[in-house]
Scaffold this active site. Structure first.
Site, PDB file in Angstrom:
ATOM      1  N   VAL A  34       1.056  -1.196   0.054  1.00 62.70           N
ATOM      2  CA  VAL A  34      -0.024   0.159   0.082  1.00 62.70           C
ATOM      3  C   VAL A  34       1.080   1.186  -0.104  1.00 62.70           C
ATOM      4  CG1 VAL A  34      -1.836   1.201   1.070  1.00 62.70           C
ATOM      5  CG2 VAL A  34      -1.779  -1.144   1.252  1.00 62.70           C
ATOM      6  N   LYS A  35       0.821   2.085  -0.981  1.00 71.46           N
ATOM      7  CA  LYS A  35       1.633   3.273  -1.267  1.00 71.46           C
ATOM      8  C   LYS A  35       0.638   4.518  -0.618  1.00 71.46           C
ATOM      9  CE  LYS A  35       4.170   5.185  -5.159  1.00 71.46           C
ATOM     10  NZ  LYS A  35       4.260   5.004  -6.627  1.00 71.46           N
ATOM     11  N   ILE A  36       1.512   5.244   0.271  1.00 75.21           N
ATOM     12  CA  ILE A  36       1.078   5.930   1.273  1.00 75.21           C
ATOM     13  C   ILE A  36       1.666   7.303   1.112  1.00 75.21           C
ATOM     14  CG2 ILE A  36       0.232   6.731   3.576  1.00 75.21           C
ATOM     15  CD1 ILE A  36      -1.276   4.422   2.878  1.00 75.21           C
TER      16      ILE A  36
END
Length: 217
Positions: A86-88
């Site tokens: 998951v890219k945050i």
């Protein structure tokens, strides 16, 4: 050093995978749009297609910028495929989301990092990867490679397990320089990976070998 390819183009991803050196994929909404992939359902399906094409981690970016929204999107992305990271974004609620996902055992990639302080916060929050954008720093007359060195020094001081993912890699020398500095991962276009193959002396040498072989046959 891990090699990731930064694209949403399946043909390029498969070509890099076939080369035998690919460790993962990063992408973002801009890269999806470049390939004509729009709409939530199509984007999610494309993430799965990318995961099916490679063996390594695939970063999938949340669109929300608030904590609750990032958690909702991130959890949905994580259920798509075991390879999803998951890219945050590196914002205040993003740091909170990194901590939340770390507690849940969900891999994360903290993106849009432009300072050592931001990278330190990401590591403290338990990010799996931190993505300093070296090419974009170069674009504004700032030394992107120096940032990689600073982060490497800080992470080594405290044995942080967060991996430095050199992002916005533009060309082959970026790859070489990041390897010298000790970046754990680089992500760039296919050209930056295949460019490592090239040297004129290799071409000249091969041509001579083949010419000499033909003389004897």
């Amino acid at each position: 050093m891990k090699f990731f390819i930064d694209t949403a183009n399946l043909d390029q991803i498969k070509e890099a995978e076939a080369l035998g050196v690919l460790d993962g994929v990063t992408t973002n909404p801009s890269l999806m749009a470049k390939e004509g992939i729009t709409g939530a359902a199509n984007i999610l399906n494309h993430y799965v297609a990318i995961c099916d094409a490679v063996e390594g981690d695939v970063s999938a970016e949340v669109i929300a910028t608030d904590f609750d929204g990032m958690i909702k999107e991130g959890e949905a992305l994580a259920t798509l495929h075991p390879q999803i990271v998951v890219k945050i974004p590196m914002i205040e609620d993003g740091v909170k989301a990194l901590k939340y996902f770390a507690g849940k055992g969900i891999k994360t990639n903290c993106t849009l990092v432009f300072s050592a302080g931001q990278a330190l916060l990401a590591a403290k929050a338990g990010a799996t990867y931190v993505s300093p954008f070296i090419g974009r720093l170069d674009d504004v007359s700032t030394d992107g490679l120096n940032l990689i060195q600073e982060i490497r020094h800080i992470y080594d001081n405290y044995a942080f397990e967060t991996q430095i993912l050199a992002a916005s890699v533009r060309h082959t020398m970026h790859v070489i320089d990041c390897a010298k500095i000790g970046a754990d991962v680089m992500t760039g276009p296919l050209s930056s990976i295949k460019g490592l193959l090239n040297h004129p002396l290799t071409d000249i040498g091969l041509a001579k070998f083949l010419a000499d072989y033909k003389k004897g046959n």
